[in-house]
Design a protein around this motif. Structure first.
Motif, PDB file in Angstrom:
ATOM      1  N   THR A  17       0.783  -1.222   0.000  1.00 34.32           N
ATOM      2  CA  THR A  17       0.000   0.000   0.000  1.00 34.32           C
ATOM      3  C   THR A  17       0.810   1.264   0.000  1.00 34.32           C
ATOM      4  O   THR A  17       1.869   1.346   0.585  1.00 34.32           O
ATOM      5  CB  THR A  17      -0.927   0.027   1.231  1.00 34.32           C
ATOM      6  N   SER A  19      -0.740   5.164   0.379  1.00 35.82           N
ATOM      7  CA  SER A  19      -2.001   5.878   0.564  1.00 35.82           C
ATOM      8  C   SER A  19      -2.129   7.024  -0.415  1.00 35.82           C
ATOM      9  O   SER A  19      -1.202   7.778  -0.639  1.00 35.82           O
ATOM     10  CB  SER A  19      -2.092   6.413   1.994  1.00 35.82           C
ATOM     11  N   SER A  21      -4.621   9.357  -0.085  1.00 34.96           N
ATOM     12  CA  SER A  21      -5.202  10.508   0.586  1.00 34.96           C
ATOM     13  C   SER A  21      -4.141  11.256   1.362  1.00 34.96           C
ATOM     14  O   SER A  21      -3.440  10.691   2.189  1.00 34.96           O
ATOM     15  CB  SER A  21      -6.304  10.026   1.545  1.00 34.96           C
ATOM     16  N   SER A 305      -2.120   2.974  -4.711  1.00 39.89           N
ATOM     17  CA  SER A 305      -2.542   4.334  -5.038  1.00 39.89           C
ATOM     18  C   SER A 305      -2.506   4.605  -6.534  1.00 39.89           C
ATOM     19  O   SER A 305      -2.660   5.748  -6.959  1.00 39.89           O
ATOM     20  CB  SER A 305      -1.630   5.340  -4.337  1.00 39.89           C
ATOM     21  N   THR A 309      -6.336   1.591  -9.989  1.00 39.07           N
ATOM     22  CA  THR A 309      -6.862   1.134  -8.706  1.00 39.07           C
ATOM     23  C   THR A 309      -7.697   2.227  -8.043  1.00 39.07           C
ATOM     24  O   THR A 309      -8.790   1.971  -7.519  1.00 39.07           O
ATOM     25  CB  THR A 309      -5.712   0.705  -7.787  1.00 39.07           C
ATOM     26  N   THR A 310      -7.197   3.448  -8.044  1.00 40.99           N
ATOM     27  CA  THR A 310      -7.951   4.558  -7.467  1.00 40.99           C
ATOM     28  C   THR A 310      -9.288   4.737  -8.175  1.00 40.99           C
ATOM     29  O   THR A 310     -10.332   4.955  -7.530  1.00 40.99           O
ATOM     30  CB  THR A 310      -7.131   5.860  -7.561  1.00 40.99           C
ATOM     31  N   ARG A 313     -11.495   1.005  -7.983  1.00 37.68           N
ATOM     32  CA  ARG A 313     -11.691   0.486  -6.627  1.00 37.68           C
ATOM     33  C   ARG A 313     -12.168   1.568  -5.677  1.00 37.68           C
ATOM     34  O   ARG A 313     -13.253   1.478  -5.091  1.00 37.68           O
ATOM     35  CB  ARG A 313     -10.395  -0.129  -6.085  1.00 37.68           C
ATOM     36  N   GLU A 314     -11.358   2.617  -5.519  1.00 41.07           N
ATOM     37  CA  GLU A 314     -11.665   3.641  -4.528  1.00 41.07           C
ATOM     38  C   GLU A 314     -12.829   4.525  -4.948  1.00 41.07           C
ATOM     39  O   GLU A 314     -13.746   4.785  -4.158  1.00 41.07           O
ATOM     40  CB  GLU A 314     -10.421   4.496  -4.267  1.00 41.07           C
ATOM     41  N   ASP A 315     -12.801   5.018  -6.180  1.00 42.47           N
ATOM     42  CA  ASP A 315     -13.821   5.972  -6.612  1.00 42.47           C
ATOM     43  C   ASP A 315     -15.142   5.307  -6.972  1.00 42.47           C
ATOM     44  O   ASP A 315     -16.211   5.815  -6.620  1.00 42.47           O
ATOM     45  CB  ASP A 315     -13.321   6.778  -7.816  1.00 42.47           C
ATOM     46  N   TYR A 320     -12.394  -5.057  -5.777  1.00 42.66           N
ATOM     47  CA  TYR A 320     -11.654  -4.912  -4.527  1.00 42.66           C
ATOM     48  C   TYR A 320     -10.147  -4.876  -4.737  1.00 42.66           C
ATOM     49  O   TYR A 320      -9.436  -4.147  -4.064  1.00 42.66           O
ATOM     50  CB  TYR A 320     -11.991  -6.062  -3.569  1.00 42.66           C
TER      51      TYR A 320
END
Length: 461
Positions: A17, A19, A21, A305, A309-310, A313-315, A320
């Motif tokens: 990972t 990050s 953020s 990050s 993936t962002t 997955r994140e947005d 996953y």
């Protein structure tokens, strides 16, 4: 290969990972220093066996690893023969049973390990440093005097049949096999699994022949890393391996790849997820663009990050654990993006993946974004090479690909030397969206209509 080792290993690295953020980021650290290759001493026996001693660390343990230029590349039509053959080395010798071997190594504070890759395989062990000469004797006994008992092979084949059934029923296994076949066709790089029948047909004579033909000193390199008495170990190596007979050098195998685009949709009726593999053949580790390609991959999809993936997955929550990777082969490599996405957003996921590829190819990343990726790569590189076995793995990688030690010593510097413009240029040069191979394992009734809405797939239809 039994566990599709290369893809699993690549996937492991990509989930480390970083990050995205700012509020979750720790204070910025300094730029990681260059990697220092430990001092080594080498010798070569008359039979061609190369030996490298690597005094390393202060923990009184040593790693002994015999790395050989062989693997599933030498299976021929008998896929997984290499795996079974190396497993047979652990089942006993002319004078010791498998139990006796395991107990002998355990009494030295260690255990026996084997690993079969596509191009390179090893057998070895970790022991307390004081027992390194004794461990060398045990290793030589397994390599030169394996018993090859019928009962052992029958048991190993039973275990392998179970593993095969698991792999062939897994969406990831199905997609991975089909994806590599779309790129490499009938080349060993494209054949990951045997059939139930071909696995059952393998014989003790097959394993004996594989070992005698491929596990030979002039294709092998013995590494000893850690804390040990080099004089005593050197003497033990010369005595233990002196009678090991040299074999034929392995003939180079030409690697031909198939051009894209290709699209293969494999039915998995009712599947709640679609398993995606999208990618193409690319340059190998010897190419001048390889480090730039690695940096580009990490920024695009190879870190937690990363952009893809962002995005998915994140947005958007489509998946996953998406990941991209550059998978190394000798004389070749593959870039791929893999993901298990919710079936109803298969098309939407592909739209976003292609969008991120095209965006990076058309616009250079900011210096700040690139700097974070470079620090991540440099730091991970130094950390993951800070062990006895890791040092051996890196030196073996150099030898397998014909690289010199500057690949390691200059790695951090070279990573930091990549510019934003070069990242974009590399994406444009090597990630042609219209020339990729796409494999999807999922519910065709759900997925097929969505693919018609993916503009980038017009060339694939």
């Amino acid at each position: 290969m039994k566990l599709v080792k290369t893809l699993l290993a690549s996937s492991l690295l990509t989930v480390l990972t970083l990050s995205v953020s700012a509020k979750e980021m720790p204070p910025a650290g300094g730029t990681p220093g260059d990697f220092t290759v430990p001092a080594t001493q080498e010798m070569t026996l008359d039979n061609g066996l190369k030996v490298t001693f690597i005094p390393y660390g202060s923990t009184p343990k040593a790693t002994i690893r015999l790395v050989t230029n062989t693997g599933n590349i030498d299976d021929g039509e008998k896929v997984w023969l290499a795996d079974l053959s190396f497993d047979m080395l652990r089942q006993g010798t002319d004078t010791q049973s498998a139990k006796a071997l395991a107990e002998a190594v355990a009494s030295m504070g260690g255990e026996i390990a084997t690993s079969v890759g596509m191009d390179s395989s090893f057998i070895g062990m970790d022991v307390l440093g004081e027992f390194t000469p004794d461990a060398v004797d045990v290793l030589a006994d397994m390599v030169m005097n394996a018993s090859f008992a019928e009962a052992d092979l029958a048991r190993l084949k039973t275990d392998s049949q179970r593993n095969l059934a698991v792999q062939k029923s897994s969406p990831s296994g199905i997609a991975t096999e089909a994806f590599y076949q779309s790129i490499y066709g009938n080349h060993p790089y494209g054949r990951l699994y045997p059939t139930t029948e071909s696995l059952a047909a393998l014989t003790v004579d097959d394993t004996k022949t594989f070992i005698s033909s491929n596990l030979v000193p002039n294709r092998s390199h013995l590494y000893v890393s850690g804390v040990f008495d080099q004089t005593a170990v050197s003497k033990a190596v010369k005595a233990a391996f002196a009678d090991w007979q040299a074999g034929e050098a392995r003939a180079a195998k030409t690697v031909l790849t198939k051009p894209g685009p290709t699209l293969e949709l494999i039915e998995r009726e009712g599947a709640p997820q679609s398993t995606l593999r999208l990618g193409l053949a690319t340059v190998d580790a010897t190419h001048p663009d390889y480090t730039k390609l690695s940096v580009m991959n990490t920024l695009l999809g190879g870190a937690f990050s990363s952009r893809i993936t962002t995005n998915i997955r994140e947005d958007k929550g489509y998946t996953y654990s998406p990941r991209s990777a550059v998978v190394d082969r000798v004389g070749s490599a593959v870039w791929y993006e893999g993901a298990d996405v919710t079936a109803e957003v298969t098309g939407a996921s592909l739209v976003e993946i292609f969008k991120e590829i095209e965006l990076l190819a058309s616009e250079a990343p900011t210096a700040e974004e690139l700097k974070g990726v470079q620090n991540y790569m440099a730091g991970i590189f130094v950390l993951r090479n800070s062990s006895r076995s890791a040092i051996i793995s890196q030196l073996a990688f150099l030898e397998l690909h014909g690289l010199d030690k500057t690949y390691l010593t200059d790695y951090v510097q070279n990573v930091h030397g990549v510019t934003p413009e070069e990242v974009s240029n590399i994406a444009r040069k090597y990630l042609d969206s219209a020339s990729m191979h796409l494999t999807i394992v999922g519910d065709t009734a759900t997925v097929t209509p969505q693919l018609k809405e993916v503009k980038a797939l017009e060339a694939y239809q």
